[in-house]
Design an enzyme around this catalytic site. Structure first.
Site, PDB file in Angstrom:
ATOM      1  N   HIS A 158       0.838  -1.195   0.000  1.00  0.00           N
ATOM      2  CA  HIS A 158       0.000   0.000   0.000  1.00  0.00           C
ATOM      3  C   HIS A 158       0.876   1.251   0.000  1.00  0.00           C
ATOM      4  O   HIS A 158       2.089   1.172   0.189  1.00  0.00           O
ATOM      5  CB  HIS A 158      -0.931   0.026   1.215  1.00  0.00           C
ATOM      6  CG  HIS A 158      -2.125  -0.862   1.079  1.00  0.00           C
ATOM      7  ND1 HIS A 158      -2.086  -2.205   1.402  1.00  0.00           N
ATOM      8  CD2 HIS A 158      -3.389  -0.611   0.654  1.00  0.00           C
ATOM      9  CE1 HIS A 158      -3.278  -2.733   1.181  1.00  0.00           C
ATOM     10  NE2 HIS A 158      -4.086  -1.792   0.726  1.00  0.00           N
ATOM     11  N   LYS A 162      -0.492   4.648   4.675  1.00  0.00           N
ATOM     12  CA  LYS A 162      -1.375   3.694   5.358  1.00  0.00           C
ATOM     13  C   LYS A 162      -0.841   3.397   6.758  1.00  0.00           C
ATOM     14  O   LYS A 162       0.345   3.137   6.944  1.00  0.00           O
ATOM     15  CB  LYS A 162      -1.509   2.403   4.554  1.00  0.00           C
ATOM     16  CG  LYS A 162      -2.552   1.443   5.145  1.00  0.00           C
ATOM     17  CD  LYS A 162      -2.869   0.301   4.193  1.00  0.00           C
ATOM     18  CE  LYS A 162      -3.844  -0.689   4.807  1.00  0.00           C
ATOM     19  NZ  LYS A 162      -5.143  -0.077   5.165  1.00  0.00           N
TER      20      LYS A 162
END
Length: 270
Positions: A158, A162
């Site tokens: 990600h 995040k």
């Protein structure tokens, strides 16, 4: 419920919030009833559409749910575990349905979600992409066919912002595989490896996490044997895939009784 479903987006100025506003604007059967920001935000009073870059909507951002309680039927929340629980409690009191895309809940927080869902309809899913939810069904099949004789690894990536790791989607992948094999994920999960780890235990399910750049979301499950391996991968290139899934969940949830539901039920995959 007949007619259009009135949706409120909380955390509207965030990356996911802006995608949700755009999805509301694009979906038949959905109307944006409210856009909410954190208390004291400098964006309060700004037009939600102009903030999201989708044009003037004539709908100003507000900073509390009470101010718009009569403007929506379903709240969509991709914020934080603590914030989501507070919003869920409010929805339970007000009789509002809620779609939860927030991840990073601990066990006690998940139990609170279950309790509140007895009072109001809740869809909670770590990933609302149609492709990811189909992937979970494929993982269940792969685990039943190959899981007993292969090494299983889950790799996810990600963007650098995040906050939780592994992702909720990766953990759900592990849960699906472990359940199919009759294993307890809490006992067999291995999160990262370092140093002299010794020979791999066939029963374990490994997790590896990447956080880099602007990756939207990439997940791979590997079933590795001697001489061959199967990899099942999903790659998201835009947050709109999650936002569109949330719209689908909101329309479905508006017709449901109080209870805790997931995207498998929304999509008819159960």
């Amino acid at each position: 419920m007949t007619g259009q479903v009135r949706v409120a987006v909380i955390g509207a100025s965030g990356r996911m919030g802006r995608a949700l506003l755009e999805a509301c604007d694009n979906h038949d059967g959905i109307v944006l009833g409210a856009a909410i920001e954190r208390a004291g935000s400098t964006l309060v009073g700004v037009d939600a559409g102009e903030m999201a870059g989708i044009g003037h909507l004539g709908l100003a951002l507000v900073d509390n749910l009470d101010a718009v309680a009569d403007k929506f039927d379903v709240l969509i929340d991709f914020t934080s575990p603590e914030g989501t629980l507070a919003n869920l409690e409010w929805c339970a009191r007000q009789g509002k349905a809620i779609v939860i895309g927030t991840t990073g809940f601990n066990h006690a927080q998940k139990e609170q979600v279950v309790a509140f869902a007895e009072e109001t309809p809740v869809v909670m899913a770590p990933n609302m992409s149609v492709g990811v939810n189909l992937m979970w069904k494929l993982l269940e099949l792969a685990a039943k066919v190959m899981g007993d004789y292969t090494d299983i690894e889950i790799i996810e990536g990600h963007h650098r912002h995040k906050k939780d790791a592994p992702s909720g989607t990766a953990l759900k992948m592990g849960e699906v595989i472990a359940q199919a094999l009759g294993r307890d994920l809490e006992k067999v999960a291995v999160y990262g490896r370092e140093g002299i780890t010794g020979e791999r235990d066939r029963e374990t399910i490994g997790f590896a996490t990447i956080r880099a750049g602007d990756l939207v979301g990439e997940h791979t499950a590997m079933f590795a044997d001697i001489g061959e391996r199967l990899e099942i991968t999903h790659k998201a290139s835009s947050r709109m895939t999650f936002a569109n899934g949330a719209m689908r969940a909101a329309k479905w949830l508006a017709e449901q009784k109080p209870g805790l539901y997931d995207m498998q039920q929304v999509l008819g995959l159960n």
